[in-house]
Design a protein around this motif. Structure first.
Motif, PDB file in Angstrom:
ATOM      1  N   LEU A  42       0.725  -1.241  -0.096  1.00  0.00           N
ATOM      2  CA  LEU A  42      -0.150  -0.117   0.124  1.00  0.00           C
ATOM      3  C   LEU A  42       0.942   1.216  -0.113  1.00  0.00           C
ATOM      4  N   PRO A  43       0.676   2.268  -0.969  1.00  0.00           N
ATOM      5  CA  PRO A  43       1.351   3.557  -0.987  1.00  0.00           C
ATOM      6  C   PRO A  43       1.309   4.079   0.283  1.00  0.00           C
TER       7      PRO A  43
ATOM      8  N   TYR B 155       9.929  12.320   7.757  1.00  0.00           N
ATOM      9  CA  TYR B 155       8.889  12.947   6.788  1.00  0.00           C
ATOM     10  C   TYR B 155       9.326  13.365   5.541  1.00  0.00           C
ATOM     11  N   ALA B 156      10.272  14.187   5.701  1.00  0.00           N
ATOM     12  CA  ALA B 156      10.989  14.805   4.748  1.00  0.00           C
ATOM     13  C   ALA B 156      11.445  14.097   3.399  1.00  0.00           C
ATOM     14  N   ILE B 157      12.099  12.937   3.980  1.00  0.00           N
ATOM     15  CA  ILE B 157      12.657  11.868   3.120  1.00  0.00           C
ATOM     16  C   ILE B 157      11.420  11.255   2.428  1.00  0.00           C
ATOM     17  N   GLU B 158      10.606  10.717   3.195  1.00  0.00           N
ATOM     18  CA  GLU B 158       9.394   9.947   2.602  1.00  0.00           C
ATOM     19  C   GLU B 158       8.720  10.799   1.288  1.00  0.00           C
ATOM     20  N   PHE B 159       8.558  12.038   1.751  1.00  0.00           N
ATOM     21  CA  PHE B 159       7.749  12.905   0.913  1.00  0.00           C
ATOM     22  C   PHE B 159       8.628  13.276  -0.432  1.00  0.00           C
TER      23      PHE B 159
ATOM     24  N   PHE C 246       0.694  10.268  -5.055  1.00  0.00           N
ATOM     25  CA  PHE C 246      -1.036  10.702  -4.893  1.00  0.00           C
ATOM     26  C   PHE C 246      -1.123  10.674  -3.348  1.00  0.00           C
ATOM     27  N   THR C 247      -0.918   9.373  -2.690  1.00  0.00           N
ATOM     28  CA  THR C 247      -1.028   9.470  -1.081  1.00  0.00           C
ATOM     29  C   THR C 247      -0.302  10.507  -0.351  1.00  0.00           C
ATOM     30  N   PHE C 248       0.893  10.914  -0.785  1.00  0.00           N
ATOM     31  CA  PHE C 248       1.273  11.820   0.167  1.00  0.00           C
ATOM     32  C   PHE C 248       0.795  13.460  -0.290  1.00  0.00           C
ATOM     33  N   VAL C 249       0.178  13.554  -1.308  1.00  0.00           N
ATOM     34  CA  VAL C 249      -0.316  14.882  -1.525  1.00  0.00           C
ATOM     35  C   VAL C 249      -1.650  14.912  -1.230  1.00  0.00           C
ATOM     36  N   ASN C 250      -2.172  13.474  -1.291  1.00  0.00           N
ATOM     37  CA  ASN C 250      -3.630  13.474  -0.579  1.00  0.00           C
ATOM     38  C   ASN C 250      -3.592  13.743   0.997  1.00  0.00           C
ATOM     39  N   ARG C 251      -2.535  13.215   1.779  1.00  0.00           N
ATOM     40  CA  ARG C 251      -2.382  13.368   3.030  1.00  0.00           C
ATOM     41  C   ARG C 251      -2.385  14.842   3.303  1.00  0.00           C
ATOM     42  N   ALA C 252      -1.563  15.660   2.481  1.00  0.00           N
ATOM     43  CA  ALA C 252      -1.487  17.095   2.839  1.00  0.00           C
ATOM     44  C   ALA C 252      -2.610  17.836   2.252  1.00  0.00           C
TER      45      ALA C 252
ATOM     46  N   VAL D 225      -2.825   9.230  10.451  1.00  0.00           N
ATOM     47  CA  VAL D 225      -2.529   9.577   9.299  1.00  0.00           C
ATOM     48  C   VAL D 225      -2.188   8.471   8.669  1.00  0.00           C
ATOM     49  N   ILE D 226      -1.122   7.656   9.176  1.00  0.00           N
ATOM     50  CA  ILE D 226      -0.738   6.611   8.308  1.00  0.00           C
ATOM     51  C   ILE D 226      -1.806   5.370   8.189  1.00  0.00           C
ATOM     52  N   VAL D 227      -2.484   5.198   9.239  1.00  0.00           N
ATOM     53  CA  VAL D 227      -3.322   4.013   8.868  1.00  0.00           C
ATOM     54  C   VAL D 227      -4.558   4.359   8.201  1.00  0.00           C
ATOM     55  N   THR D 228      -5.021   5.701   8.264  1.00  0.00           N
ATOM     56  CA  THR D 228      -6.494   6.000   7.465  1.00  0.00           C
ATOM     57  C   THR D 228      -6.076   6.554   6.451  1.00  0.00           C
ATOM     58  N   THR D 229      -5.358   7.563   5.811  1.00  0.00           N
ATOM     59  CA  THR D 229      -5.156   7.893   4.555  1.00  0.00           C
ATOM     60  C   THR D 229      -4.905   6.992   3.568  1.00  0.00           C
ATOM     61  N   SER D 230      -3.839   6.130   3.995  1.00  0.00           N
ATOM     62  CA  SER D 230      -3.704   5.224   2.778  1.00  0.00           C
ATOM     63  C   SER D 230      -4.694   4.105   2.778  1.00  0.00           C
TER      64      SER D 230
END
Lengths: 474, 405
Positions: free
Chosen positions: A264-265, A328-332, A345-351, A402-407
């Motif tokens: 899962l992304p 966080y920074a490296i992941e993004f 998409f996942t990271f933009v969706n989170r933000a 955030v990790i559990v739900t957004t993904s």
């Protein structure tokens, strides 16, 4: 710390100075060995706890009652009483599990890792932090166990030989979690108990009632404080510290595997294990500050748990918070760099997506707020550090949310997307777990010495014939 | 109550704590061997078709190796100040010295900068390579050079900051210098973390520009610190054999270095396992492609060598107290781990170009000897100019008095 050290019974003596040629004293005031014993035992030996303790205990046990009522309701009706839905099949229960396990990391970090690094200031707070660890892991353990659906077969989580030849899936990190958390719980408990033995013997020797004498006497395992006892004790303690150190790191690494082995992304990324461990220590140390700032005030332990101890904790919070910010920074960055559309998409969706509010709470509390600890004024001001420590745990709870739900809520297939909201049962269960945590903690404060007396005494100049070893780290 | 007594400032005045005549000799010998070996590598390279490309690749491996040792040293220095460490003062000058070679390593980066076309496929992307087109805003030559300059200048500046302040303290013993180094160590650590990560991404991870791993920077960092700790143990032992710092660096310091070496060796294994296991488990082709090359054929045997040699053997070998307290045993493990660290980097980088087979040959050895020789010469040159001990550090006495329980 340029002034003289000899007359320090001032309110809140400032021992946070930095003069490189001398180490700051870690026990303040006119303490000698006997008065340290007195200061710590006093809390436990009072015939009756103060009224505030009764009130706090009544409230927290009522909240614990609510926790068990919610669990009972869940058992009667089923997991449907929670807000989990089809894409988001892991809701608050898993968020709370990771949250509590994370808090349970500070204790063993402080007692084992800081011990190996000869950070002597840990001696005054390790007991407290270890107790916190054990209670936090207890709270954590509840959530996955009640999440399994058919709770009456929850024992299938363990590889018990059975006539059905049915075994848990050893390839699943969920089962690794069962082992990791249980081992951690067990070793933390043993570590805590071994550390308690000399102090239990002190309480036994000072006991004025028969019941106390027997209870503490049994728990003290016949400790007489002989040379030989101490020798074996110290060897055992060192070995346990060495064993507990990889465990601290393994537990949250395995928890991170629960997510990171998936495809899962937002869950699958290789930095997860060290990033989770840093986050866990971050939240755990914040919880230690939250608890110890009022406790040292109420129980008159300000000379044993000094500002310097608290300042050191805030520095650990800043350091681990920075590691979390780094992750966080490296992941993004990698979400973009990978060129993987789903990841990005996942990271933009989170933000920016429907859970952006949670994401920005997380960033604010975990990355921005701890920056205040760059300033010495914030590292030594009790009110500020207390508030920040609570915010850090708010942020760390939201990180897991955030990790559990957004993904889960928006995965590969847009037709299955859904928004997740908790139900009142979710919310009350989570609040209830704080009740359990505080109930255990209040019992601990009432019946066990909250500061490791024997270890604190090694910080005092009286313990060293030649002087000079009394200060912060070796 | 009590505060600790004032600590005496100076160490044992009679102990030889300067390199003296040894300094120029090491510079000559190591530098001579290094330059000769580098020249030999160029000759070897030009004898073969594609030999210069081959040379540029093994050069990158060995550059990543010496760079990691210097970066490990810089980390050690920053960390000691960040934690206001007392025990390590007698060792810190060694770390400062190796970190100070970072400005020389900036020069050694030039060959890498000149051979970007043979090292980085993203410099000549195929027309239909959408992935590289996507990454173009980051992976393009001008930006690559700008970033490289930023990293190299930053590291040289950080190393110089700590080295110059520390050597200034040798004369003055001014505690304010310690305070200023402590104050700047925290921001320095943050700059260090990001610069090392992105340098590892740029110079090493982008050799395979399609692939990515968020832990890559931490992986390189873990090996770097382990490698440096091994180097520091060896350097201290060598100095002791040469009659320098025989009393200040006690067996308790070796013991502590051994513990840290053991710890970072385990940390490397933890990070390596995390990266491997997560990629293996999720089994997503865009990630596994990188591992498949590295775990099939002869490279696969190297995975076994690394697991055993970089973790299992030293894990048991370095575990006991007595191993860390005997300089010979500690030295042997340190040397072994330094070899393993190079093997690790070779395994990390080389399969990208060689495919199935391990191209190991004389040129790899000469190039490694060349870079290590120049690195040692640079370190000896720095070391010769200053005492080998932070003689003015306010915590020197505390450090000398270290006792391991």
């Amino acid at each position: 710390m340029t002034g003289t050290m000899s007359t320090a019974v001032i309110e809140e003596f400032d021992n946070t100075g930095v003069a490189p040629r001398q180490r700051a004293p870690l026990v303040l005031g006119e303490h000698d060995l006997a008065s340290v014993t007195e200061a710590v035992c006093r809390v436990v030996e009072r015939p009756k706890p103060p009224r505030a303790w009764y009130i706090a205990f009544a409230v927290s046990s009522a909240v614990t009652g609510m926790l068990f009522a919610m669990i009972g309701y869940l058992f009667l009706v089923g997991v449907g009483v929670w807000g989990v839905n089809n894409p988001v099949s892991w809701g608050w229960a898993i968020v709370n599990f990771v949250f509590w396990v994370g808090i349970g990391h500070a204790g063993t970090l402080i007692s084992a890792i800081l011990f190996l690094f000869r950070q002597r200031w840990r001696n005054s707070i390790n007991r407290f932090a270890e107790a916190m660890t054990i209670f936090a892991v207890m709270c954590a353990g509840i959530f996955p166990a009640i999440h399994v659906g058919r709770v009456w077969v929850a024992y299938w989580l363990f590889p018990i030989p059975n006539q059905m030849q049915m075994w848990p899936n050893f390839r699943s990190p969920l089962i690794w979690d069962v082992f990791a958390v249980n081992t951690y719980m067990l070793v933390s408990l043993v570590f805590w108990y071994v550390g308690l033995i000399p102090d239990l013997a002190t309480l036994r020797d000072r006991a004025t009632t028969r019941i106390r004498q027997i209870a503490y006497g049994l728990a003290a395992l016949g400790w007489r404080g002989s040379q030989r006892h101490w020798h074996r004790y110290e060897v055992a303690y060192l070995l346990l510290a060495a064993l507990a150190t990889p465990l601290v790191i393994s537990v949250h690494s395995v928890v991170s595997f629960d997510f990171a082995v998936a495809q899962l992304p937002g869950w699958h990324t290789t930095i997860f294990p060290p990033y989770f461990v840093a986050g866990a220590i971050f939240s755990g140390c914040a919880m230690v500050v939250t608890l110890i700032v009022p406790a040292r005030q109420w129980f008159g332990l300000r000379e044993l748990v000094t500002r310097r101890h608290l300042e050191n904790l805030t520095k650990v919070i800043l350091a681990t918070g920075s590691i979390v910010g780094y992750a966080y920074a490296i992941e993004f960055f990698t979400a973009w760099y990978s060129g993987n559309a789903y990841e990005l998409f996942t990271f933009v969706n989170r933000a920016l997506g429907p859970y952006a509010w949670a994401y920005w709470i997380m960033i604010t509390c975990n990355v921005l707020v701890p920056q205040l600890f760059w300033f010495k004024r914030c590292r030594t001001n009790l009110v500020i550090m207390f508030i920040i420590s609570i915010l850090v745990n708010v942020g760390m709870w939201f990180e897991r949310f955030v990790i559990v739900t957004t993904s889960l809520s928006r995965d590969f297939l847009p037709s299955s997307w859904d928004y997740y909201s908790p139900t009142w049962v979710d919310i009350l269960t989570f609040i209830g777990s704080f009740g359990l945590f505080f109930t255990m903690f209040l019992l601990f404060i009432r019946y066990l010495p909250m500061v490791a007396m024997a270890e604190v005494k090694t910080l005092m100049p009286q313990a060293h014939g030649h002087g000079g070893k009394g200060g912060d780290h070796a | 109550m009590p505060m600790s007594h004032e600590m005496p400032r100076s160490a044992d005045r009679d102990e030889p704590h300067r390199l003296g005549a040894l300094g120029p000799r090491v510079v000559r010998v190591a530098g001579g061997i290094g330059i000769a070996a580098l020249l030999a590598s160029v000759v070897l390279g030009s004898l073969q078709p594609d030999g210069i490309e081959r040379l540029s690749r093994t050069y990158l491996v060995s550059f990543s190796y010496v760079l990691s040792l210097a970066l490990g040293a810089l980390f050690f220095v920053i960390l000691q100040h960040l934690t206001r460490s007392g025990w390590s003062v007698v060792l810190r000058r060694l770390a400062e010295t190796f970190a100070a070679t970072l400005c020389w390593l900036a020069i050694l980066f030039i060959p890498v900068a000149l051979s970007v076309r043979s090292l980085y496929g993203w410099t000549q992307p195929a027309a239909d390579d959408a992935l590289l087109a996507w990454k173009q805003p980051y992976l393009n030559l001008p930006f690559f050079y700008v970033r490289a300059a930023v990293y190299l200048v930053l590291w040289a500046a950080l190393a110089r900051f700590f080295h110059s302040r520390s050597t200034r303290q040798d004369g003055s013993g001014e505690p304010a210098l310690t305070l200023s180094m402590e104050r700047w160590s925290a921001p320095a650590m943050i700059l260090y973390a990001f610069s090392v990560t992105f340098a590892a991404f740029d110079w090493f991870m982008s050799t395979d520009a399609h692939w990515f791993s968020t832990i890559y920077g931490v992986y390189y960092f873990a090996g770097s610190v382990m490698g440096f700790l091994a180097l520091m143990a060896l350097a201290a032992i060598a100095l002791r054999r040469a009659g320098r710092l025989t009393r200040s660096i006690t067996i308790d310091h070796y013991h502590d270095v051994g513990k840290l070496l053991f710890g970072f060796m385990c940390f490397w294994a933890y990070i390596a396992f995390s990266q491997y296991m997560l990629i293996w488990y999720a089994n997503i082709p865009e990630e596994t492609a990188w591992l498949v090359v590295r775990q099939s054929g002869p490279w696969g045997s190297l995975v076994i060598v690394l697991s055993v040699g970089h973790f299992v053997l030293p894990f048991f070998g370095l575990m006991s107290r007595s191993a860390k307290r005997r300089t010979t045993v500690l030295g042997l493990w340190a040397a072994w781990l330094l070899v393993m660290h190079w093997v690790d980097l070779y395994w990390l980088l080389m399969p990208r170009w060689s495919g199935e087979h391990i191209p190991f040959g004389v040129i790899d050895v000469t190039c490694l000897i060349g870079l290590v020789g120049v690195f040692i010469a640079a370190a000896a040159r720095v070391a010769a100019r200053h005492p080998l001990l932070c003689v003015g550090d306010p915590r020197l006495a505390e450090s000398i008095a270290l006792e391991n329980a």
